[in-house]
Design a protein around this motif. Structure first.
Motif, short mmCIF file in Angstrom:
data_model
loop_
_atom_site.label_atom_id
_atom_site.label_comp_id
_atom_site.label_asym_id
_atom_site.label_seq_id
_atom_site.Cartn_x
_atom_site.Cartn_y
_atom_site.Cartn_z
N ALA A 196 -0.17 -1.45 -4.41
CA ALA A 196 -1.56 -1.03 -4.59
C ALA A 196 -2.01 -1.16 -6.04
O ALA A 196 -1.26 -0.85 -6.97
N ASP A 197 -3.22 -1.63 -6.24
CA ASP A 197 -3.85 -1.77 -7.55
C ASP A 197 -3.11 -2.74 -8.46
O ASP A 197 -3.29 -2.69 -9.70
N GLY A 198 -2.27 -3.60 -7.89
CA GLY A 198 -1.57 -4.58 -8.69
C GLY A 198 -0.51 -4.00 -9.61
O GLY A 198 -0.04 -4.67 -10.53
N ALA A 199 -0.10 -2.77 -9.35
CA ALA A 199 0.90 -2.12 -10.19
C ALA A 199 2.29 -2.69 -9.91
O ALA A 199 2.49 -3.46 -8.97
N ASP A 200 3.28 -2.29 -10.73
CA ASP A 200 4.64 -2.69 -10.45
C ASP A 200 5.48 -1.52 -9.94
O ASP A 200 6.68 -1.64 -9.74
N ASP A 201 4.82 -0.39 -9.71
CA ASP A 201 5.49 0.80 -9.16
C ASP A 201 4.41 1.69 -8.55
O ASP A 201 3.54 2.20 -9.25
N GLY A 202 4.46 1.82 -7.22
CA GLY A 202 3.47 2.65 -6.55
C GLY A 202 3.51 2.47 -5.06
O GLY A 202 4.51 2.01 -4.50
N ALA A 203 2.43 2.81 -4.41
CA ALA A 203 2.37 2.68 -2.95
C ALA A 203 2.24 1.20 -2.58
O ALA A 203 1.57 0.43 -3.26
N PRO A 204 2.89 0.77 -1.50
CA PRO A 204 2.68 -0.59 -1.02
C PRO A 204 1.20 -0.84 -0.76
O PRO A 204 0.47 0.06 -0.33
N ALA A 205 0.75 -2.06 -1.05
CA ALA A 205 -0.66 -2.40 -0.84
C ALA A 205 -1.06 -2.21 0.61
O ALA A 205 -2.20 -1.83 0.90
N HIS A 206 -0.14 -2.48 1.50
CA HIS A 206 -0.35 -2.24 2.92
C HIS A 206 0.76 -1.31 3.40
O HIS A 206 1.93 -1.55 3.09
N PRO A 207 0.45 -0.24 4.12
CA PRO A 207 1.45 0.75 4.50
C PRO A 207 2.68 0.13 5.16
O PRO A 207 2.57 -0.78 5.97
N VAL A 208 3.84 0.64 4.75
CA VAL A 208 5.11 0.23 5.35
C VAL A 208 5.60 1.39 6.20
O VAL A 208 5.84 2.49 5.69
#
Length: 216
Positions: A196-208
Motif C-alpha cells: 500500500a502507498d508504494g511503501a517497502d513495509d506495510g499492508a499489502p496493496a491488495h488484501p492477502v
C-alpha cells in the motif's frame, strides 16, 4: 464442506503421495520435549482456543498447507529444530485459528522481504491468549522460503509467523518452523501486487487472506 476446503485437503493428500508428507505408521516412540505455554490475560485469545498440550514431539517432519486468495503454500515443518513452535502451529491450524484470517504486513526492503501472518485483528494484535519461549541457537539464518515465528520480543511467541519471500537479514531471534516446499510462486504473486502507498513495509496493496489451513 466448501470446494476450496476440499481442494486444500486434496493438496495435502497429493503431497503425501509425492513423498513430501509421510502417513502415520507404527514406529518406536519419538523423543519429546516439554513446552511452556503461559496464559496472557492482558492479551486474551482473539478466537476461542486453548493452549496446546505441554508435550511435543522432537523428531521428524510434518506438513501444512495454507490456502490463500493468491494460491496455495505448502510448508514442511521441522519438529527437531523447533518442536514447541511446530507443535503450537499445528495445534492452531487444527483449532481453525487461522481460518479466514488476513496477512496484514508485507515487506520488500533491502533488509527484509517477508509476508507476516497469524494476527487476527491487525499487525501484532490478536493472538491466541498465551505465549511461549523462543527456540533459537543464535546461528539461525532466514533465506528465501523460510517459515519462522514472529514475536514482539524474547519469549513472546503466539500465533504470528512469517514467510520469507526473498531474504531476511535479521538477527537470529526467531524460531524457524520450516520451509516452503511448494507455492513460492504464490508468494511471488503477492509481492508483485505491491505494498500500500508504494511503501517497502506495510499492508499489502491488495488484501492477502488465508481461507483455510490444514496440517498432517
Amino acid at each position: 464442506m466448501k470446494i476450496t476446503h476440499r481442494l486444500t485437503i486434496a493438496v495435502v493428500s497429493a503431497l503425501a503421495l509425492a513423498g513430501l508428507a509421510t502417513p502415520a505408521q507404527a514406529a518406536p516412540a519419538a523423543p519429546t520435549v516439554q513446552c511452556e505455554f503461559t496464559p496472557t490475560p492482558e492479551n486474551p485469545a482473539a478466537r476461542p482456543v486453548r493452549p496446546p498440550s505441554p508435550t511435543a514431539s522432537a523428531k521428524g517432519t510434518a506438513h501444512a498447507v495454507l490456502q490463500t486468495n493468491y494460491g496455495l503454500v505448502a510448508i514442511e515443518l521441522d519438529k527437531s529444530n523447533a518442536p514447541c513452535a511446530v507443535h503450537n502451529f499445528r495445534h492452531l491450524v487444527r483449532s481453525w485459528f487461522y481460518q479466514h484470517t488476513q496477512c496484514f504486513r508485507l515487506t520488500a526492503s533491502q533488509r527484509l522481504g517477508v509476508l507476516q501472518c497469524g494476527d487476527i485483528y491487525e499487525v501484532e494484535k490478536g493472538g491466541p491468549g498465551y505465549r511461549f519461549p523462543d527456540e533459537v541457537t543464535g546461528k539461525e539464518t532466514y533465506p528465501r522460503g523460510t517459515v519462522a515465528m514472529g514475536n514482539q520480543g524474547p519469549g513472546t511467541n503466539g500465533s504470528q509467523f512469517f514467510l520469507v519471500h526473498s531474504h531476511a537479514n535479521i538477527d537470529p531471534k526467531y524460531s524457524v518452523l520450516g520451509r516452503v516446499v511448494w507455492g513460492m510462486d504464490t508468494l511471488d504473486r503477492i509481492v508483485a501486487a505491491g505494498i500500500a502507498d508504494g511503501a517497502d513495509d506495510g499492508a499489502p496493496a491488495h488484501p492477502v487472506r488465508i481461507h483455510f489451513a490444514v496440517t498432517t
